[in-house]
Write a protein that holds these residues in place. Structure first.
Motif, short mmCIF file in Angstrom:
data_model
loop_
_atom_site.label_atom_id
_atom_site.label_comp_id
_atom_site.label_asym_id
_atom_site.label_seq_id
_atom_site.Cartn_x
_atom_site.Cartn_y
_atom_site.Cartn_z
N ALA A 1 0.82 -1.22 0.00
CA ALA A 1 0.00 0.00 0.00
C ALA A 1 0.86 1.27 0.00
O ALA A 1 0.49 2.26 -0.63
N GLU A 2 1.98 1.23 0.69
CA GLU A 2 2.86 2.40 0.73
C GLU A 2 3.38 2.74 -0.67
O GLU A 2 3.62 3.91 -0.98
N GLY A 3 3.58 1.73 -1.49
CA GLY A 3 3.98 1.95 -2.87
C GLY A 3 5.44 2.28 -3.11
O GLY A 3 5.86 2.40 -4.25
N LYS A 4 6.22 2.42 -2.06
CA LYS A 4 7.63 2.78 -2.23
C LYS A 4 8.46 1.62 -2.74
O LYS A 4 9.36 1.80 -3.55
N TYR A 5 8.14 0.42 -2.26
CA TYR A 5 8.86 -0.78 -2.68
C TYR A 5 7.87 -1.72 -3.35
O TYR A 5 7.01 -2.29 -2.70
N ARG A 6 8.02 -1.86 -4.64
CA ARG A 6 7.18 -2.78 -5.42
C ARG A 6 8.05 -3.49 -6.43
O ARG A 6 8.88 -2.88 -7.09
N THR A 7 7.82 -4.78 -6.54
CA THR A 7 8.56 -5.55 -7.53
C THR A 7 8.02 -5.24 -8.93
O THR A 7 6.98 -4.60 -9.08
N LYS A 8 8.74 -5.69 -9.92
CA LYS A 8 8.41 -5.36 -11.32
C LYS A 8 6.99 -5.75 -11.70
O LYS A 8 6.30 -5.01 -12.41
N ASP A 9 6.51 -6.91 -11.21
CA ASP A 9 5.17 -7.35 -11.56
C ASP A 9 4.08 -6.43 -10.99
O ASP A 9 2.94 -6.45 -11.45
N LEU A 10 4.44 -5.61 -10.01
CA LEU A 10 3.50 -4.65 -9.43
C LEU A 10 3.75 -3.23 -9.95
O LEU A 10 3.23 -2.26 -9.40
N GLY A 11 4.55 -3.14 -10.99
CA GLY A 11 4.80 -1.84 -11.62
C GLY A 11 5.95 -1.06 -11.01
O GLY A 11 6.13 0.12 -11.30
N GLY A 12 6.75 -1.72 -10.17
CA GLY A 12 7.87 -1.04 -9.54
C GLY A 12 9.20 -1.53 -10.05
O GLY A 12 9.28 -2.26 -11.04
N ASN A 13 10.26 -1.13 -9.36
CA ASN A 13 11.61 -1.51 -9.75
C ASN A 13 12.39 -2.17 -8.61
O ASN A 13 13.59 -2.36 -8.72
N SER A 14 11.72 -2.48 -7.52
CA SER A 14 12.40 -3.05 -6.36
C SER A 14 12.82 -4.49 -6.62
O SER A 14 12.15 -5.24 -7.32
N THR A 15 13.93 -4.86 -6.01
CA THR A 15 14.36 -6.24 -6.04
C THR A 15 13.59 -7.03 -4.98
O THR A 15 12.93 -6.45 -4.11
#
Length: 130
Positions: free
Chosen positions: A104-118
């Protein structure tokens, strides 16, 4: 067919779905699409004798194995299902809350969730929310 239609229209009308393995596999993939993908989907198979197996629906994802790209949410939430099954409800609730808060915070999201976090970064954020 009608069950799939009803699941897409209003999934809240179902508490539990019981079916043979093949249909369960198809329906679980449909439901995964409704919530954002297979990386979010936990699973548990619980027998009438109380034996249980908790696992992520998506399987092993061999195409991204060892690349620090996998979304650990499904595995963590499957672990929560297992913890609840063996009576560790408070621990399961804490872990699930930390996972959901991190997403929910959206700061850490993996690629499948539209982010770039490992995987590691996402996991550390979850641990930080425990």
């Amino acid at each position: 067919n009608q069950s799939c239609t009803q699941l897409v229209k209003d999934p809240t009308q179902f508490d539990v779905l019981v079916m043979p393995n093949l249909y369960g596999d198809i329906i679980s993939d449909l439901c995964a699409g409704l919530i954002g993908g297979l990386g979010l989907t936990p699973s548990a198979n619980i027998g009438t004798n109380g034996l249980a197996l908790a696992e992520a629906v998506h399987g092993t994802a061999p195409d991204i194995a060892g690349k620090n790209l996998a979304n650990p949410t499904a595995l963590l939430l499957s672990g929560c299902m297992m913890l609840r099954h063996i009576g560790h409800i408070d621990t399961a609730d804490k872990i699930q809350s930390a996972v959901l808060k991190t997403i929910a915070e959206g700061k850490y999201r993996t690629k499948d969730l539209g982010g770039n976090s490992t995987t590691s970064d996402f996991t550390k954020a979850i641990i930080g929310n425990l």
